[in-house]
Write an enzyme that holds these catalytic residues in place. Structure first.
Site, PDB file in Angstrom:
ATOM      1  N   LYS A 282      27.902 -47.284  25.841  1.00 15.72           N
ATOM      2  CA  LYS A 282      26.623 -46.796  25.326  1.00 15.72           C
ATOM      3  C   LYS A 282      25.773 -47.979  24.893  1.00 15.72           C
ATOM      4  O   LYS A 282      26.236 -48.849  24.151  1.00 15.72           O
ATOM      5  CB  LYS A 282      26.856 -45.838  24.162  1.00 15.72           C
ATOM      6  CG  LYS A 282      25.637 -45.006  23.788  1.00 15.72           C
ATOM      7  CD  LYS A 282      25.994 -43.907  22.806  1.00 15.72           C
ATOM      8  CE  LYS A 282      24.788 -42.995  22.549  1.00 15.72           C
ATOM      9  NZ  LYS A 282      25.087 -41.911  21.603  1.00 15.72           N
ATOM     10  N   GLU A 367      29.334 -26.590  15.400  1.00 14.18           N
ATOM     11  CA  GLU A 367      28.634 -25.974  14.275  1.00 14.18           C
ATOM     12  C   GLU A 367      29.319 -24.697  13.798  1.00 14.18           C
ATOM     13  O   GLU A 367      29.359 -24.421  12.584  1.00 14.18           O
ATOM     14  CB  GLU A 367      27.180 -25.677  14.657  1.00 14.18           C
ATOM     15  CG  GLU A 367      26.318 -26.913  14.865  1.00 14.18           C
ATOM     16  CD  GLU A 367      26.410 -27.502  16.265  1.00 14.18           C
ATOM     17  OE1 GLU A 367      25.744 -28.515  16.530  1.00 14.18           O
ATOM     18  OE2 GLU A 367      27.169 -26.935  17.098  1.00 14.18           O
ATOM     19  N   ARG A 395      23.353 -22.098  16.369  1.00 18.81           N
ATOM     20  CA  ARG A 395      24.603 -21.961  17.110  1.00 18.81           C
ATOM     21  C   ARG A 395      25.715 -21.343  16.267  1.00 18.81           C
ATOM     22  O   ARG A 395      26.761 -20.972  16.795  1.00 18.81           O
ATOM     23  CB  ARG A 395      25.030 -23.337  17.630  1.00 18.81           C
ATOM     24  CG  ARG A 395      24.041 -23.943  18.606  1.00 18.81           C
ATOM     25  CD  ARG A 395      24.230 -25.436  18.767  1.00 18.81           C
ATOM     26  NE  ARG A 395      25.457 -25.803  19.458  1.00 18.81           N
ATOM     27  CZ  ARG A 395      25.551 -26.110  20.748  1.00 18.81           C
ATOM     28  NH1 ARG A 395      24.469 -26.083  21.508  1.00 18.81           N
ATOM     29  NH2 ARG A 395      26.696 -26.450  21.287  1.00 18.81           N
TER      30      ARG A 395
END
Length: 636
Positions: A282, A367, A395
């Site tokens: 990344k 979540e 969610r």
């Protein structure tokens, strides 16, 4: 020297390049993205990590006939550049410019619109099933990060895809990161695969040897199969995915285009679902982003030379104030627990973690689990605070109702990024939380006008003994004085922040200060507006509001959320319930539509909920002399 990128306008333009030219193109694309995002802001580290992977996918596949589904979609910048949007790329995440996520209205190559994590495998499976129903031959590839794979629905889709056995390919982009470093058993599992590639070679050698042993009767055949299975469980990588019905390939070097292409070809020859595990870095190609990928996940405009922001923030954010308030409470309340879903830095809980690491839990991108975990902690006598962005809290709606509120358990929901978020657009705007939380029984719901009120609301919620939610905006605080001592607010009590005699403005949360400024400007034009800071969305301060509404008759409510089911609707319901007659009510808020990307200031102005919009509404209201419909009508 002319860049290769200058001649790339579609995926077909890269299919004629050599491996060496593709590597040059990857370098040019990184340079192009860094220079552009340095001016516009946007998602940087995630895109720098998938340059070669994206080029290899478009080289191998024939988009849009073949389908590429990007999980989350924040890493789709390279995809946009090579699918005809290079010249528009400078408008990325700007109002009426390119979206920072896949957008079907932008290109036929954007197959599925995304913005939240862990949806790609399910969408890809649906596309594969539709293809099979139509008896077509197009290939379907889903690209999902290791962070997104921590979410339950990704495994639901893997389980279903493995069961059905349809042809599709999942690319697991493993950079050991989501936004913050990944957590959990799956992350450790992938790390073990990543750091010991010798196991992959051993797998191939063992399978080759076993395949060469001649069959000498059914007994030996069965014995060999048992030996093969035992060896597979002992040493083979990817066993988790293979047991779910996928053929596993990898781990591969995600920055080696030739290696990627060779394995894409292998995957296409395999019947059924395939998972290709690629390792990427990344932030690759830009040292500050490689060193601090979390910091450079989403960035404001920055100086390329040192990575520093071009415009330093003068004030902390609401998230930081929330984190400091958590520390302040946690210092004398050992039962306080902080929970987040892969967003410790984004929510401000990172500083709470540094101080109280034993009372902090990052559950990954999960979540639903975050909320249910909190209910268990609450039932065990703790005081859990779940910090989640407004658009992500959607969610976990069932868990809020079923696990928390039905049982009336003392879980606090700290709802960050409520209201207009800005340049991330439709998928991230926090414009629905009032509407979906307000109807839930047992839930106390608050919104602070400033950072000082936020800390008092948090203290109130933590000590309430029942479910509570606090919504607060993205962005910088006002810079008001922060009280040293924390105070419990009286539940359901609003405050009059400016007295007046002509019209009543009832504001909630981030719209209180703009309403106060509007009242000041209106006073210069001879209109004295009274302003109430409602503080509580639920329960409303019935006594104060009814008395003031009866007095003024003309009322304006202001909120930063959709009007349908919002705060203004709560006031409307109060008027109806109390059977107040002759009341003229104007609700200011957001329309029944998804809010596009653009700066917060621009969007608030566009939808008339900034100071100027409030002033214009009150002037029009006053000039029309109750020109909006009186509600409810007498004798109706």
């Amino acid at each position: 020297m002319r860049r290769i990128l200058d001649d790339v306008y579609s995926p077909d333009d890269i299919k004629v390049l050599s491996y060496e030219e593709m590597d040059r193109l990857a370098f040019e694309i990184r340079d192009f993205i860094i220079k552009t995002v340095a001016d516009t802001g946007g998602h940087l580290a995630s895109n720098l990590g998938v340059v070669e992977l994206t080029l290899a996918l478009h080289y191998h596949l024939n988009s849009p006939q073949d389908k590429i589904i990007w999980d989350v979609g924040h890493q789709s910048y390279i995809h946009k550049i090579i699918t005809g949007r290079k010249n528009e790329f400078k408008t990325i995440r700007q109002y009426e410019g390119l979206s920072g996520y896949p957008k079907r209205s932008e290109s036929v190559h954007d197959i599925i619109e995304t913005g939240h994590s862990s949806t790609s495998i399910g969408s890809a499976l649906g596309l594969a099933l539709a293809r099979d129903h139509e008896q077509r031959k197009d290939r379907v590839y889903a690209v999902i990060g290791d962070g997104s794979l921590t979410a339950g629905m990704a495994f639901e889709a893997l389980n279903h895809a493995g069961h059905l056995g349809r042809d599709m390919t999942v690319i697991l982009n493993d950079n050991n990161m989501s936004i913050s470093p990944n957590v959990g058993a799956l992350s450790h599992y992938l790390s073990n695969i990543r750091i010991d590639p010798r196991l992959h070679k051993l797998k191939e050698d063992i399978e080759f040897i076993i395949s060469r042993i001649p069959r000498i009767g059914s007994v030996m055949s069965r014995t060999i199969e048992r030996v093969k299975d035992g060896l597979k469980y002992t040493v083979l990588t990817g066993i988790l995915f293979e047991e779910m019905g996928f053929t596993y390939i990898g781990p591969l070097n995600g920055h080696n285009i030739e290696e990627l292409l060779n394995n894409f070809k292998k995957a296409d020859m395999i019947k059924g679902p395939v998972l290709i595990h690629v390792n990427t870095i990344k932030g690759k190609g830009y040292q500050p982003a490689e060193n601090q990928p979390s910091k450079y996940h989403g960035v404001s405009p920055f100086k390329i030379g040192n990575g520093e922001r071009k415009k330093e923030r003068a004030l902390p954010s609401y998230s930081e104030v929330f984190g400091r308030a958590m520390i302040k409470i946690g210092q004398f309340d050992n039962d306080l627990i902080g929970i987040t879903a892969a967003m410790p830095e984004g929510t401000g809980l990172n500083i709470f973690k540094e101080k109280f690491s034993d009372r902090f839990y990052d559950v990954g991108i999960a979540e639903q689990h975050a909320v249910t975990l909190a209910t268990g902690l609450a039932r065990g006598g703790k005081k859990p605070v779940v910090a989640i962005y407004s658009s992500f809290l959607q969610r976990a709606y069932d868990q809020i109702i079923h696990d928390t509120c039905i049982q009336n358990l003392p879980v606090v929901f700290a709802i960050d990024r409520s209201g207009i978020v800005g340049n991330d657009g439709e998928t991230h705007q926090g414009t629905f939380d009032i509407s979906f939380l307000r109807p839930i029984p047992n839930l106390t719901f608050m919104a602070p006008k400033d950072e000082n009120e936020l800390q008092h609301m948090l203290y109130t919620a933590v000590n309430l003994g029942s479910p509570a939610a606090i919504r607060y905006p993205r962005g910088d605080i006002y810079g008001v004085k922060i009280d040293q001592d924390l105070n419990k607010l009286e539940v359901g009590k609003a405050e009059v922040v400016k007295e007046g005699k002509d019209i009543l403005i009832i504001a909630i949360g981030s719209r209180v200060y703009p309403s106060l400024e509007a009242a000041r400007q209106l006073a210069e034009q001879g209109i004295e507006a009274e302003v109430i800071n409602a503080r509580f969305i639920k329960p409303l301060d019935k006594d104060l509001l009814v008395a003031k509404i009866k007095k003024f008759k003309k009322v304006v409510t202001v909120e930063e959320q959709v009007l349908n089911g919002g705060f203004g609707t709560a006031v409307l319901e109060l008027i109806n319930k109390e059977q107040l007659e002759g009341i003229s009510l104007k609700r200011l808020g957001l329309p029944d539509s998804f809010i596009p990307h653009g700066s917060q200031e621009m969007m608030r102005s566009l939808y008339g909920i900034d100071t100027s919009g409030i002033v214009d509404t009150v002037l029009e209201f006053s000039a029309a002399d109750m020109g909006v419909a009186v509600w409810p009508r007498k004798n109706a």
